[in-house]
Each structure stands twice: as C-alpha cells, then as structure tokens.
Motif scaffolding. Structure first.
Motif, PDB file in Angstrom:
ATOM      1  N   LYS A 149      74.903  71.262  34.056  1.00 56.34           N
ATOM      2  CA  LYS A 149      75.483  70.462  33.115  1.00 56.34           C
ATOM      3  C   LYS A 149      75.828  71.345  31.869  1.00 56.34           C
ATOM      4  CE  LYS A 149      73.603  65.698  34.284  1.00 56.34           C
ATOM      5  NZ  LYS A 149      72.697  64.629  34.083  1.00 56.34           N
ATOM      6  N   GLU A 150      75.103  72.567  31.941  1.00 56.83           N
ATOM      7  CA  GLU A 150      75.325  73.674  30.944  1.00 56.83           C
ATOM      8  C   GLU A 150      76.555  74.244  31.024  1.00 56.83           C
ATOM      9  OE1 GLU A 150      71.982  76.380  30.755  1.00 56.83           O
ATOM     10  OE2 GLU A 150      70.519  75.089  31.557  1.00 56.83           O
ATOM     11  N   GLN A 171      72.249  83.222  36.607  1.00 50.58           N
ATOM     12  CA  GLN A 171      72.374  82.885  35.309  1.00 50.58           C
ATOM     13  C   GLN A 171      71.726  81.611  34.770  1.00 50.58           C
ATOM     14  OE1 GLN A 171      76.604  83.504  34.500  1.00 50.58           O
ATOM     15  NE2 GLN A 171      76.664  85.464  34.873  1.00 50.58           N
ATOM     16  N   LEU A 172      71.692  80.542  35.566  1.00 47.92           N
ATOM     17  CA  LEU A 172      71.214  79.086  35.068  1.00 47.92           C
ATOM     18  C   LEU A 172      69.973  79.124  35.609  1.00 47.92           C
ATOM     19  CD1 LEU A 172      74.363  76.871  35.990  1.00 47.92           C
ATOM     20  CD2 LEU A 172      73.707  77.380  33.700  1.00 47.92           C
ATOM     21  N   GLY A 173      69.352  79.838  36.173  1.00 48.20           N
ATOM     22  CA  GLY A 173      67.960  80.143  36.748  1.00 48.20           C
ATOM     23  C   GLY A 173      67.655  78.809  37.853  1.00 48.20           C
ATOM     24  N   ILE A 174      68.676  78.583  38.582  1.00 47.40           N
ATOM     25  CA  ILE A 174      68.620  77.699  39.716  1.00 47.40           C
ATOM     26  C   ILE A 174      68.069  78.304  40.825  1.00 47.40           C
ATOM     27  CG2 ILE A 174      69.889  76.415  41.382  1.00 47.40           C
ATOM     28  CD1 ILE A 174      72.142  75.938  38.978  1.00 47.40           C
ATOM     29  N   LEU A 212      69.320  71.639  40.477  1.00 51.81           N
ATOM     30  CA  LEU A 212      70.706  72.165  40.402  1.00 51.81           C
ATOM     31  C   LEU A 212      71.799  71.005  39.692  1.00 51.81           C
ATOM     32  CD1 LEU A 212      72.533  73.469  43.540  1.00 51.81           C
ATOM     33  CD2 LEU A 212      73.842  72.068  41.759  1.00 51.81           C
ATOM     34  N   TYR A 213      71.611  69.647  39.800  1.00 49.30           N
ATOM     35  CA  TYR A 213      72.521  68.626  39.056  1.00 49.30           C
ATOM     36  C   TYR A 213      72.224  68.825  37.608  1.00 49.30           C
ATOM     37  CZ  TYR A 213      74.620  66.624  43.376  1.00 49.30           C
ATOM     38  OH  TYR A 213      75.199  66.496  44.412  1.00 49.30           O
ATOM     39  N   THR A 214      70.972  69.110  37.368  1.00 48.74           N
ATOM     40  CA  THR A 214      70.798  68.919  36.012  1.00 48.74           C
ATOM     41  C   THR A 214      71.043  70.371  35.093  1.00 48.74           C
ATOM     42  OG1 THR A 214      68.584  67.777  36.431  1.00 48.74           O
ATOM     43  CG2 THR A 214      68.697  69.005  34.265  1.00 48.74           C
ATOM     44  N   LYS A 223      84.043  73.362  35.495  1.00 50.41           N
ATOM     45  CA  LYS A 223      83.192  74.229  36.351  1.00 50.41           C
ATOM     46  C   LYS A 223      82.190  73.520  37.076  1.00 50.41           C
ATOM     47  CE  LYS A 223      82.233  78.385  37.899  1.00 50.41           C
ATOM     48  NZ  LYS A 223      83.041  79.133  38.570  1.00 50.41           N
ATOM     49  N   GLN A 224      81.711  72.172  36.257  1.00 50.82           N
ATOM     50  CA  GLN A 224      80.788  71.454  36.972  1.00 50.82           C
ATOM     51  C   GLN A 224      81.516  70.386  38.061  1.00 50.82           C
ATOM     52  OE1 GLN A 224      78.349  68.603  34.229  1.00 50.82           O
ATOM     53  NE2 GLN A 224      79.062  69.911  32.658  1.00 50.82           N
TER      54      GLN A 224
END
Length: 744
Positions: free
Chosen positions: A309-310, A292-295, A304-306, A315-316
């Motif tokens: 942050k969303e 979902q985050l496009g990692i 990944l770390y960046t 969860k982070q």
C-alpha cells in the motif's frame, strides 16, 4: 485458617480466555474465601509480557512486573499451585499488532526490528524474542503432562455426540511430507557422559575455515540426550514445488500445516518458503521492490498486502494482478476464513497443525475452499517426523469410515515436557545458516559431540531432553498404567536417532517398577497410531506416552475426534519439586470468539477447561494444607460440573442464547446447591444454602439480564490489552447475580 502465604495463582492470559476470566474469577474467589483459600492472579498475557520487557521506555506508572518470570521461579518450589489458561503463542505479526495497540494507548514501546543493525536494535530484538512464540509454556512446564478427557465430558459426548464428516474410500485427501533432506532424515543424537558434560558451544565453520559462534555456554549435564538436525532449503523448496504441481493435477486444495507459533524459529522459515514457492513468479519479479519494502515471506501474504500500500496505485494493481495469476495457475488454497478471503498462507500464526489437522479429519478429510464449500485436500507437512501419525489416521478413516463419538474409546496422554524437553525447547538452539560449511556442537574439552553439513539457507536445530525429566516421565506412565489398567504405549521409533537414545533409557527405568499385569509396549509412530485407531474404534481405551511435540499433536487429535474439542481436556502437570500446574485446554479458537463478542456481545468460549482445573487445584491445596473445606469445595465443584454438563448449559454459538457468562452463572448455582446439600461442614452448608436459594429464585431474572445485553457491538478499548473496567462491566452485566455473590 490458612496461616501460610500459600495461594492458588490464576493466570490472566489473552483473547477469549481473558474475557471469560472477568466473569469466572470473581465467582471462584468468592467461593474460595469460604475455605480461607486465597486466589490471586499473575498476568502472563502477551501485552503484559511486552510491557514488562521494556521498562526503560516507560513511565513508572506504566511499568509492570515480569509475572511470568516470578512464576518461572515458583514452579521450582513445592508450594506452586498455578491454574494456567491458554495464551497467545505470539508470531511476529501478532507482536507487531500488540505493539501498535500499546503505542496507541500511550506506551512508548519500540517497534519490532525486522533486521536489527545497531546494538540498540539488537537489544530490542532480544527483548522481543523473549515474548515470541509460546513463551509461557517452557517456563512453567517444570513437570511432565498428564492429559486426558475427563469422565463427565466423555460421558456427555457419548450421550450428545457431535457432528462428524463423512469419510469415503474414494477420498483424495492425503498427507504430503518429505522423504529426504528434512529434520527426521538428517537427525543424529547422543547421550552426554561425565566426560562430555559442561558448557558446550554451537559453532558454524564455513568452507574457508571461518568460525562463527552461534551459541556459547550451553550447559550439558550427564545423562541428558542431545540431538541435532538440518532442514535442507534446497530439498524443501524442491519438495514444495512438486507438491504444488501435484495438488493442481489431483484437483485438491493445497494447505500447509505447521506450528509457527511454538516452533518460533524453524516453522516461520518453512512457512516463508511455502509462500514464496506458491507465489514464486511474484517474489522473483518483484524481489527488489519487496526488499525495499521490507516484505518477508515468513510473515505471510497479509503483510505483503499491507506493505504494498506504500506503492503507487498502478504498481499495487500490477502486483495484485500477478498474485491473482498465481492463484489461477496454481492449486486452490485451503482457507482459514472463506468469508474474508483469508487463505492458509495469509498469516503464520493461523497455521496451527495440532488444531487444523484434527479439524480436517473430523470433517471427513476436507478443508474449506474460497467459495465456502469443503473439498478434499493435500495436507502439506514438510518435516516427516510426525506426519505419519496423521496419514495413518486418514488411512484408517478411509478404510473404516468416520468414528462414532457415542461408542469410541479414549486416548489419554503422558507427555515428556519438563525442563523444555525436546523440540519445543529448541528455539534458542535453532539457527538459519548463511553460507556453506558445518555446524557442530563442541564440548568444553573441545570434543565434537554432534556435527551436520549445511548449505546456505538451511536451518540447524539442536534439542535437549534431560535425564531426570525422562525418569519422571517413565514413572508417571507406569503410575497411570496401574491406575487405569489401559494398554500403555510409548510412541517412539528406534530408527529415529533421538528416539533410539530414549528407548535405551526407558528399558532401563522400567525395571525400577513392578509392571507385572500391565500392558506396556514401545511402538513406532505408524504402528502406535494404527493400534490407537483400532482400540478406540472398538470402544477401548489406551494411554499414549509421547515426546513433547507429539504430546501436543495427540492431545488435540484424539479429543477433537472424541468430544469435538481439545478445550475440554484435563491437563495436570505434577511439577518435579512437588507443586502443581493445572492447564485448562487449548485456545486455538479464541480469536474468532473475541471477534463475535466485539460484534454481538456474545462470547461462545466454553470455560469447561477452567472448570475442570479448579477442583484439581483445590484438591492439591486441600491435601497439602490439610484444609478440609478446600477439599469440600473441590468435591462439590465436580458435582456441579456434572450437573452443568447433564443440563447442557454450555455456551451456544448463537447470539441471544446462553453464552459464556450464562454458563458461569449456572456453574455457580449448581456449585452453591452442591455445597448446600453436603453434610461434611455445617458452616459451609448454611453459608451456601442462602446463595443457592437466591440464585434459584432469581434464575430467570439473571438469565434475562445476561441475554438483554447481547446483540450489540462492544468496545473494549483494546484487543491485546482491553480496558479492565469496560471488560468487567461487559462480562458481568447481571446486577442481580453480582449482588448475590457480593452478599456471600
């Protein structure tokens, strides 16, 4: 007078070499004027290439010509005379960072589409693919490489030896590489005939018979060698899982060594597997979230770390805690930047094998841990094609100890790279496969030239090496062997499919030359490495004749051991149409230098590579144009470089000491003095005597002006595209020096 339009073209590139150009180029232009030599520029920086590829998104004032494309045409002409500085081999994270900076400057560049869906997104992705990786080198290198450590640099290293780490027989450091399922073991090759030449097609046929065209209209000409291979995803991941466990058991650092910048399709995929294997539990547990985050693991841990942050803070924390558990349960990772917690798996563009492996060998086989201390290391080089070179060098150092720069010999290189030869020219013929079946190369007459079975997630790679570049490569090798009388070795393995085809040609083409009295051999990589290690340990010299990727590796490995850096290499590319491309060394350390400059206004980048390229370029120009003054400029600059080295005017690493700008001042002073001392041209003698006097009389004042600005942060209003006015002001802070040059 120079009545033609011929000129020397000096490239504007990226990072530290770009900053140095703001200071050095005005000096070069002023001196060249005295010989009526025009020195012009072409901007091939990453930012410029991005801007040039998206004209439809920009205002007329913002658009830039595609300078790299213009140079790409010029290298096919005899008048080409190009000084090529190191530039970024752009990874996807670097492209994204450059785009973000340009957008902030008002450029309406589109975002990089990770997974293009629409036709427009696919068009945008195709435009970005043009600038991805080492986009400049394959375009410009229309000749083979003659790379060596210049004699003044070698002599300086012998009298001022750099530090070397200690090697012991007890060292646990070693190379880990695949013994099946990789590119070497899966490779097949053939030579194109008159019957099989023409526009070929690369196609994937799945198990149901469905055909997908991967590449069409791939021109193949008679005499060229083509090869094909597959990296098995299954074999790769099994290998990586085993090596992670083994590194933990042996209590050594785990590090991966790839070239995700140059091998811009294949190596990011391998890098992504390393990341997702090391952090397997995390990527399995959060697969849906990461989707979902496009990692994308190919882009490394930093992204990944960046992107997490969303997510909500809790969860982070959960993900971060699980990442930390992987760190605790797995072997310690080698660090790229211990102070800032940047691991070997953070960013693919920081994992550059040709820089990282020699540096580790120079350190006694160690890399940095997270505590800032050096430890024995497992060097993971998944594809085994060239891994043996590094393991053989490590074995030699374990047995004999570290090399002594004061006494060791040199390894020169003649590299096959013209017309995108071999692996570095394979980007547009490398594909990640989705499904199971066969990938095959089919001729215009529907003959299957090469085919490889594939499984889902494997990647297929095809390479080409044309016949005329191979002929030119053999000719260059013989020429250098005659010029030096050094033992000359073709580093090729008859058991490797591609090399076997090359060896057939070499044996034929060597018969075109009188090689009596020359020591020319063909050896496989392990034997060739052992031979080179023994010779240089004895203080003897040799020439390595190698393919394209190995050229890159060897011209970092041995210079870093010999003189402490590969940035001081002399790299001459005699272009096949008669022109010249003069490269100025490696730029792997450039990002760290920019970071220090921004923080402290101290640029420790050494422009010696550029210094060395300029007289070769001037000589080429002088001989071609029958310009005696240009030849005098070249001759006196060589003398100035020797004086520069003898007087130890290289940039210091420490703030408030001589930096890149100060080194340029001393080169200019020594060059002016050499011109004032020569007797071949009275007008030049008089002209430069005045400058030499002014610079010598004001030496202390100028160096003080250059030192006075150090110790404070610098704002260049951009990393990938600094503000030219601010950068010029920062890199030319001595009014006294500037006025003296202007008076010339």
């Amino acid at each position: 007078m120079n009545q033609s339009n011929e000129k020397i073209l000096y490239t504007i590139t990226d990072e530290a070499p770009r900053l140095a150009t703001y200071s050095l180029l005005p000096i070069v232009k002023k001196f060249a004027e005295a010989a009526d030599v025009v020195v012009d520029t072409k901007d091939i920086s990453l930012a410029s290439r991005i801007i040039a590829n998206f004209p439809d998104y920009l205002t007329e004032e913002q658009r830039l010509p595609y300078d790299l494309g213009e140079l790409g045409k010029l290298v096919h002409k005899p008048e080409a005379n190009i000084i090529k500085l190191p530039n970024i081999s752009a990874s996807i994270p670097q492209i994204k960072a450059a785009v973000k900076e340009l957008q902030e400057k008002g450029y309406n560049i589109p975002n990089f589409p990770e997974k293009p869906q629409t036709d427009e997104e696919k068009r945008i992705r195709a435009a970005f693919n043009i600038v991805k990786g080492s986009a400049a080198n394959p375009v410009l290198r229309m000749g083979n490489a003659d790379r060596r450590v210049p004699i003044p640099v070698k002599n300086y290293a012998k009298s001022h030896p750099h530090s070397m780490g200690e090697w012991t027989k007890e060292s646990k450091s070693h190379v880990a590489t695949m013994n099946s399922g990789d590119l070497l073991h899966n490779e097949i090759a053939t030579t194109i005939t008159d019957q099989t030449a023409g526009n070929s097609t690369i196609e994937f046929v799945d198990t149901s018979g469905k055909k997908t065209i991967l590449k069409e209209k791939l021109a193949l000409i008679p005499g060229e060698i083509i090869d094909a291979s597959v990296m098995s995803k299954k074999a790769l991941r099994a290998f990586l899982e085993e090596e992670v466990k083994d590194a933990k058991a042996k209590d050594v650092l785990f590090s991966v060594h790839l070239k995700a910048t140059m091998m811009k399709v294949s190596d990011p995929i391998i890098f992504g597997h390393v990341v997702s294997v090391y952090f397997k539990e995390v990527f399995t547990k959060y697969a849906e979230t990461f989707e979902q985050l496009g990692i994308n693991s190919n882009n490394g841990l930093a992204e990944l770390y960046t992107k997490i942050k969303e997510l909500p803070p809790e969860k982070q924390k959960e993900i971060t805690d699980d990442i930390n558990t992987c760190y605790e349960n797995n072997p310690k990772l080698a660090m790229v930047d211990s102070d800032n917690g940047i691991t070997n798996l953070h960013v693919p563009s920081k994992v550059i094998i040709d820089a990282s492996m020699p540096a580790a060998i120079r350190m006694g086989g160690k890399m940095w841990g997270s505590d800032g201390k050096a430890y024995d290391t497992k060097f993971v080089i998944p594809d085994s094609t060239y891994a043996g070179v590094f393991q053989t060098t490590i074995d030699y150092c374990k047995e004999h100890g570290a090399y002594n720069p004061s006494t060791m010999g040199t390894v020169q290189n003649i590299g096959l790279m013209a017309e995108k030869a071999e692996e570095y020219g394979s980007h547009d013929k490398t594909f990640e496969i989705h499904g199971e079946g066969i990938v095959r190369v089919v001729s215009e007459t529907n003959e299957i030239l090469l085919e490889r079975p594939v499984e889902d997630g494997d990647f297929f790679r095809m390479c080409q090496a044309k016949d005329l570049p191979i002929q030119d490569w053999v000719k260059l090798a013989v020429t250098r062997a005659k010029a030096t009388s050094y033992p000359t070795v073709f580093w090729l393995d008859e058991k490797r499919a591609h090399d076997a085809e090359l060896i057939k040609k070499i044996k034929v083409y060597l018969k075109d030359y009188d090689t009596s009295g020359l020591d020319i051999k063909i050896m496989n990589l392990e034997k060739a490495t052992q031979n080179a290690c023994e010779l240089i340990h004895q203080g003897k010299d040799t020439i390595a004749v190698s393919g394209n990727v190995l050229r890159d590796y060897l011209t970092d490995l041995f210079p870093i051991l010999e003189v402490g850096t590969s940035a001081k290499m002399l790299s001459i590319v005699p272009l096949m149409q008669g022109g010249g491309l003069f490269e100025t060394g490696a730029g792997g350390s450039a990002p760290k230098h920019v970071q220090q400059f921004i923080q402290e206004n101290h640029l420790r980048w050494d422009s010696l590579g550029a210094f060395m390229a300029i007289p070769i370029s001037l000589t080429h120009f002088g001989e071609r144009m029958k310009n005696q003054k240009a030849l005098i400029l070249a001759e006196t600059l060589n003398k100035a470089i020797e004086q520069y080295l003898d007087n130890n005017k290289s940039p210091s690493r420490k703030v408030k000491e001589l930096d890149n700008r100060g080194s340029h001042f001393y080169l200019a002073m020594y060059w002016a003095q050499a011109l004032a001392a020569q007797t071949k041209d009275a007008e030049m003698k008089e002209r430069f005597a005045k400058l030499a006097t002014v610079l010598a009389e004001n030496e202390l004042k100028i160096t003080n002006e250059l030192l006075a600005v150090q110790g404070h942060p610098v704002d260049l209003h951009g990393y990938y595209k600094p503000d030219d006015e601010l950068a010029t002001k920062a890199m030319r802070p001595s009014e006294t020096f500037n006025n003296a040059l202007n008076a010339l």
